[in-house]
Design a protein around this motif. Structure first.
Motif, mmCIF file in Angstrom:
data_model
loop_
_atom_site.group_PDB
_atom_site.id
_atom_site.type_symbol
_atom_site.label_atom_id
_atom_site.label_comp_id
_atom_site.label_asym_id
_atom_site.label_seq_id
_atom_site.Cartn_x
_atom_site.Cartn_y
_atom_site.Cartn_z
ATOM 1 N N UNK A 194 23.883 16.971 12.600
ATOM 2 C CA UNK A 194 23.533 17.430 13.941
ATOM 3 C C UNK A 194 24.832 17.710 14.683
ATOM 4 N N UNK A 195 24.971 18.914 15.242
ATOM 5 C CA UNK A 195 26.237 19.296 15.848
ATOM 6 C C UNK A 195 26.026 19.919 17.222
ATOM 7 N N UNK A 196 27.084 19.883 18.026
ATOM 8 C CA UNK A 196 27.149 20.611 19.300
ATOM 9 C C UNK A 196 28.530 21.226 19.402
ATOM 10 N N UNK A 205 29.494 15.783 16.405
ATOM 11 C CA UNK A 205 28.501 15.661 15.336
ATOM 12 C C UNK A 205 27.887 14.269 15.328
ATOM 13 N N UNK A 206 26.644 14.211 14.855
ATOM 14 C CA UNK A 206 25.962 12.953 14.541
ATOM 15 C C UNK A 206 25.252 13.142 13.206
ATOM 16 N N UNK A 207 25.224 12.103 12.377
ATOM 17 C CA UNK A 207 24.696 12.241 11.026
ATOM 18 C C UNK A 207 23.733 11.116 10.659
ATOM 19 N N UNK A 208 22.435 11.315 10.876
ATOM 20 C CA UNK A 208 21.466 10.355 10.352
ATOM 21 C C UNK A 208 21.566 10.257 8.827
ATOM 22 N N UNK A 209 21.442 9.030 8.296
ATOM 23 C CA UNK A 209 21.651 8.803 6.860
ATOM 24 C C UNK A 209 20.616 7.812 6.306
ATOM 25 N N UNK A 219 31.205 8.752 10.731
ATOM 26 C CA UNK A 219 32.163 9.805 10.348
ATOM 27 C C UNK A 219 31.808 10.255 8.946
ATOM 28 N N UNK A 220 31.489 11.536 8.789
ATOM 29 C CA UNK A 220 30.951 12.035 7.524
ATOM 30 C C UNK A 220 31.811 13.178 7.012
ATOM 31 N N UNK A 221 32.784 12.845 6.168
ATOM 32 C CA UNK A 221 33.708 13.858 5.672
ATOM 33 C C UNK A 221 33.050 14.915 4.818
ATOM 34 N N UNK A 222 32.072 14.529 3.992
ATOM 35 C CA UNK A 222 31.383 15.506 3.143
ATOM 36 C C UNK A 222 30.609 16.510 3.990
ATOM 37 N N UNK A 223 29.957 16.030 5.045
ATOM 38 C CA UNK A 223 29.230 16.935 5.937
ATOM 39 C C UNK A 223 30.186 17.830 6.703
ATOM 40 N N UNK A 224 31.356 17.290 7.071
ATOM 41 C CA UNK A 224 32.350 18.103 7.773
ATOM 42 C C UNK A 224 32.852 19.238 6.886
#
Length: 278
Positions: A194-196, A205-209, A219-224
């Motif tokens: 989820x990004x803005x 960014x926010x990353x539900x997991x 902090x999600x390096x793979x998603x980045x």
């Protein structure tokens, strides 16, 4: 196995994303690695096995399952390795493919690591899946940023990219964990990105997991990395470009991820960050 504990993408132990690191998991069975990751309790623990040619075979486990690639645990592993063996370039063999990571010291002495992902790619999200995803998140289509269309993005693992039209929408995260976890398992999504967009090169960014048993990843390096590939493929950034992604602030663990997007298509995305031992 000796388990080290690091925080990645922050120089403050109270920020960033914690990761377990095992620099030598030689001979460890899958069940032992999964049990260790569950005991550590972080979103991921990286298990490295040195190979004869100088590369490291690295596997990543959440408390619930193995994942093909994890960016923050890779940064943590590289910094832990550099502290013990010196800075330089590491070749990693991951389930997602070959990844290189380079460590160096900043002017203030802080160790900084940069990984280069596997070649990224994107794919459409089926209309029914998008509708279900928005419903589970309690978001409406009218709250999305039309300039950043929904896509599934990959740079070692798959992440749907959903862009909020406002920072307030991103800040208000309240979802059905079981329902989202089921949808993600069905579609083989690792986190939801989820990004803005604050500016052309600055994002939040926010990353539900839920597949990893974690409500949110700070902090999600793979998603980045996947997001960098998404922006390049859709022409939403002018490469070469350097992006800043702020993540974790809404959950009290602020993190900063630097993403480097090369101009050449089909090339890996760079993800840079720091890590400190807990």
């Amino acid at each position: 196995m000796e388990v080290l504990r690091y925080v990645a993408f922050s120089t403050d132990p109270k920020g960033g994303n914690p990761a377990g690191v095992v620099l030598d998991a030689t001979g460890a069975a899958d069940t032992a690695m999964l049990a260790t990751a569950a005991e550590v309790g972080y979103s991921e623990t990286a298990f490295a096995v040195p190979s004869g040619d100088g590369a490291l075979v690295v596997r990543y486990f959440s408390p619930l399952a193995e994942v093909p690639f994890c960016g923050h645990a890779t940064i943590a592993t590289a910094v832990a390795h550099a502290e013990r063996h010196g800075t330089g370039r590491l070749r990693l063999r991951t389930a997602a493919g070959p990844v290189t990571v380079t460590t160096d010291r900043a002017a203030d002495g802080t160790l900084v690591a940069t990984l280069v992902s596997v070649a990224p790619r994107t794919a459409p999200i089926e209309e029914a899946d998008l509708a279900e995803l928005l419903a589970v998140l309690s978001w409406s289509a009218g709250e999305l940023d039309p300039a950043l269309p929904p896509r599934a993005a990959f740079a070692g693992a798959w992440h749907p990219v959903i862009a909020a039209a406002s920072r307030d929408r991103l800040a208000d995260l309240d979802y059905d964990m079981a329902a989202l976890g089921a949808l993600m398992a069905h579609r083989d999504w690792t986190t939801v990105n989820l990004v803005w967009r604050e500016s052309p090169t600055v994002f939040h960014a926010r990353n539900p997991f839920p597949p990893g048993g974690v409500v949110e990843d700070p902090a999600t390096g793979a998603a980045a990395a996947a997001f960098g590939g998404y922006l390049r493929e859709l022409g939403l950034v002018s490469p070469p470009a350097t992006l800043t992604i702020h993540q974790g602030a809404d959950m009290g663990r602020p993190s900063t991820i630097t993403v480097t997007v090369p101009a050449e298509p089909d090339t890996g995305i760079g993800v840079t960050g720091t890590a400190v031992q807990l």
